[in-house]
Scaffold this active site. Sequence first.
Site, short mmCIF file in Angstrom:
data_model
loop_
_atom_site.label_atom_id
_atom_site.label_comp_id
_atom_site.label_asym_id
_atom_site.label_seq_id
_atom_site.Cartn_x
_atom_site.Cartn_y
_atom_site.Cartn_z
N PRO A 200 0.82 -1.21 0.00
CA PRO A 200 0.00 0.00 0.00
C PRO A 200 0.86 1.27 0.00
O PRO A 200 2.09 1.21 0.04
CB PRO A 200 -0.77 -0.12 1.31
CG PRO A 200 0.22 -0.77 2.22
CD PRO A 200 1.03 -1.72 1.38
N ASN A 202 0.49 3.87 2.36
CA ASN A 202 0.63 4.59 3.63
C ASN A 202 1.99 4.36 4.30
O ASN A 202 2.54 5.26 4.93
CB ASN A 202 -0.51 4.25 4.59
CG ASN A 202 -0.63 2.78 4.89
OD1 ASN A 202 -0.23 1.92 4.09
ND2 ASN A 202 -1.19 2.45 6.05
N LYS A 225 4.24 -5.42 -6.69
CA LYS A 225 3.62 -4.21 -7.26
C LYS A 225 3.58 -3.12 -6.19
O LYS A 225 3.06 -3.33 -5.09
CB LYS A 225 2.21 -4.47 -7.76
CG LYS A 225 1.65 -3.27 -8.55
CD LYS A 225 0.17 -3.38 -8.84
CE LYS A 225 -0.70 -2.74 -7.78
NZ LYS A 225 -0.55 -1.27 -7.69
N ALA A 227 2.30 0.62 -4.77
CA ALA A 227 1.10 1.45 -4.89
C ALA A 227 1.35 2.53 -5.92
O ALA A 227 2.44 3.11 -5.98
CB ALA A 227 0.75 2.08 -3.54
N GLU A 228 0.35 2.81 -6.74
CA GLU A 228 0.54 3.81 -7.80
C GLU A 228 0.82 5.20 -7.24
O GLU A 228 1.43 6.04 -7.91
CB GLU A 228 -0.69 3.86 -8.72
CG GLU A 228 -2.00 4.13 -8.05
CD GLU A 228 -2.75 2.85 -7.67
OE1 GLU A 228 -3.98 2.88 -7.62
OE2 GLU A 228 -2.07 1.82 -7.42
N GLU A 301 -3.45 -8.47 4.91
CA GLU A 301 -3.42 -7.53 6.04
C GLU A 301 -4.27 -6.34 5.62
O GLU A 301 -3.87 -5.56 4.76
CB GLU A 301 -1.98 -7.12 6.36
CG GLU A 301 -1.84 -6.50 7.73
CD GLU A 301 -1.78 -4.98 7.67
OE1 GLU A 301 -2.82 -4.35 7.99
OE2 GLU A 301 -0.74 -4.45 7.30
N GLY A 303 -8.05 -3.73 6.58
CA GLY A 303 -8.42 -2.54 7.30
C GLY A 303 -8.71 -2.78 8.78
O GLY A 303 -8.67 -3.90 9.28
N CYS A 335 -3.62 1.47 9.27
CA CYS A 335 -4.69 0.47 9.35
C CYS A 335 -5.06 0.13 10.79
O CYS A 335 -6.20 -0.24 11.07
CB CYS A 335 -4.27 -0.79 8.60
SG CYS A 335 -2.70 -1.48 9.17
N GLN A 382 -8.35 10.80 -1.17
CA GLN A 382 -8.43 10.63 0.29
C GLN A 382 -8.83 11.93 0.97
O GLN A 382 -9.61 11.94 1.93
CB GLN A 382 -7.08 10.15 0.83
CG GLN A 382 -6.76 8.70 0.55
CD GLN A 382 -7.74 7.75 1.20
OE1 GLN A 382 -8.43 6.99 0.53
NE2 GLN A 382 -7.81 7.79 2.51
N GLU A 432 -13.86 2.91 8.29
CA GLU A 432 -12.43 3.23 8.38
C GLU A 432 -12.20 4.52 7.59
O GLU A 432 -12.19 4.53 6.36
CB GLU A 432 -11.59 2.10 7.81
CG GLU A 432 -10.10 2.34 7.98
CD GLU A 432 -9.25 1.21 7.43
OE1 GLU A 432 -8.18 0.96 8.00
OE2 GLU A 432 -9.65 0.59 6.43
N ILE A 433 -11.99 5.62 8.29
CA ILE A 433 -11.85 6.94 7.66
C ILE A 433 -10.48 7.10 7.03
O ILE A 433 -10.34 7.70 5.98
CB ILE A 433 -12.12 8.05 8.69
CG1 ILE A 433 -13.55 7.93 9.23
CG2 ILE A 433 -11.90 9.44 8.06
CD1 ILE A 433 -13.85 8.88 10.38
N PHE A 434 -9.44 6.59 7.67
CA PHE A 434 -8.06 6.69 7.20
C PHE A 434 -7.62 8.14 7.10
O PHE A 434 -7.02 8.57 6.11
CB PHE A 434 -7.89 5.98 5.86
CG PHE A 434 -6.72 5.02 5.84
CD1 PHE A 434 -6.67 3.96 6.73
CD2 PHE A 434 -5.68 5.18 4.93
CE1 PHE A 434 -5.61 3.08 6.72
CE2 PHE A 434 -4.60 4.30 4.92
CZ PHE A 434 -4.57 3.25 5.81
#
Length: 534
Positions: A200, A202, A225, A227-228, A301, A303, A335, A382, A432-434
């Site tokens: 990811p 974050n 891969k 995260a973009e 793994e 949220g 997370c 986000q 989950e607001i993140f």
Amino acid sequence: MATQKLSSLLSVSATSASLRSLGRHFSWGRGINRFSTSVAIEEPITPPVQIDHTQLLINGQFVDAASGKTFPTLDPRTGEVIAHVSEGDTEDVNRAVSAARKAFDEGPWPKMTPYERSRILFRFADLLEKHNDEVAALETWDNGKPYEQAANVEIPMVTRLFRYYAGWADKIHGLTVPADGPYHVQTLHEPIGVAGQIVPWNFPLLMYAWKVGPALACGNTIVLKTAEQTPLSAMYVSKLFLEAGLPPGVLNLISGFGPTAGAAICSHMDVDKLAFTGSTNTGKIVLELASKSNLKPVTLELGGKSPIIVCEDADIDLAVENAHSALFFNQGQCCCAGSRTFVHERVYDEFVEKAKARALKRVVGDPFKKGVEQGPQIDGVQFKKILSYIRSGIESGATLESGGDSVGSKGYYIQPTVFSNVQDDMLIAKDEIFGPVQSILKFQTLDEVIRRANASRYGLAAGVFTKNINTANTLTRALKAGTIWINCYIVFDAAIPFGGYKMSGHGREKGIYSLSNYLQVKAVVTPLENPAWL
């Protein structure tokens, strides 16, 4: 070495050397220094690092995507383009998997002695330590996290993780098993093959380490891969792996998008294992694609909506500071963020007032500026999502104690936001607001808070603040979560396993438990003729 706290290490006067003493462990339980203002937005500082690698890594070479396509990676401080990165898709994944398969089936990596593999991992860790500041600058530039956090905590922790797994490489072995009869029985622990890994945005490099470290220690090859939103730091450190002597094809890196590159990895018949960190909804897609291909095992793994329980006998100042760090750490983009803070009714008002005061002192600004605690959110998607949740909290009747709006005229900065009088059925208490949005709820009894804390589809982590050992023991056993922190929060270590219950995922990362994700167990049975003993 005991796990250290950041309160003493992240002071303005602390030196880089003392900060980097966190290489083995890190904890954000006491937060960064308090400052007198919560706004420090200025013209963005120019990061002291050059972008050298923007291509895919396939079979030991940095190459363009087969299609020639690129995509922009953006500076979250401004929304401006940092660089254009090669956009991998199905054809590139096929090339990468082919290289990884050949490196596994024919190449030297799984056939090396474990000691030789460990030496390469140790050399890589040494190079990572040498280039700590450049890697941290890339991480901050691409992600928006404070540079002090990246340079003094996260990248040293990445280095520590790779040294941890380098130490495991020559200690993986099977067992001799007694059997009922004249047989010699042994188990072999063998690498599983080609591992597909998706990380990811974050914690780009920490998640890279959580996945690449154990996979390589066990002798596997990898197609990863990025995260973009955050491809740059992984590209940089993968170059260091080549310098450390990692053979071609062992580690292949694809930058691209989930529906194309990510789906191709998940569906590929020649990928033997998947590991994914990200949202629960995407995790479902990963699991479905794996099941429709070759039934490859999957580690997820996902949220969380982790509860923090502050009992009436808790040290309130300790609880406030830890709950603040648990939620606002990494701009709330974590997370295991403590995003449901349950406080006993007898200490509720005191807690709310202190939590509000702490949020108002949090410094928001350019993450390259010294003393900044909170940088921008990762991107505009986000940013808008978090602001919509804040509006939802206001509209549903929660009390806005602080924050509630964006900061500055450009970039993706959001004020540290605190809600009180939050009810369980509100979206800010369920989803989950993140982001930097703290929800404080009131409870009366232990049985009640256990029921409410567990009434979530997630089960990643939880925090408990109490001076009563019996209360702590009751809660640690009653809460359905993979990690329980007592009178602390977000304490990590290379050896501490991490993962979730329920829809927070499958399997564990870090520590000895992570090795089983990348190993097959083979039983070997040999008859014994005229054994002297059984």
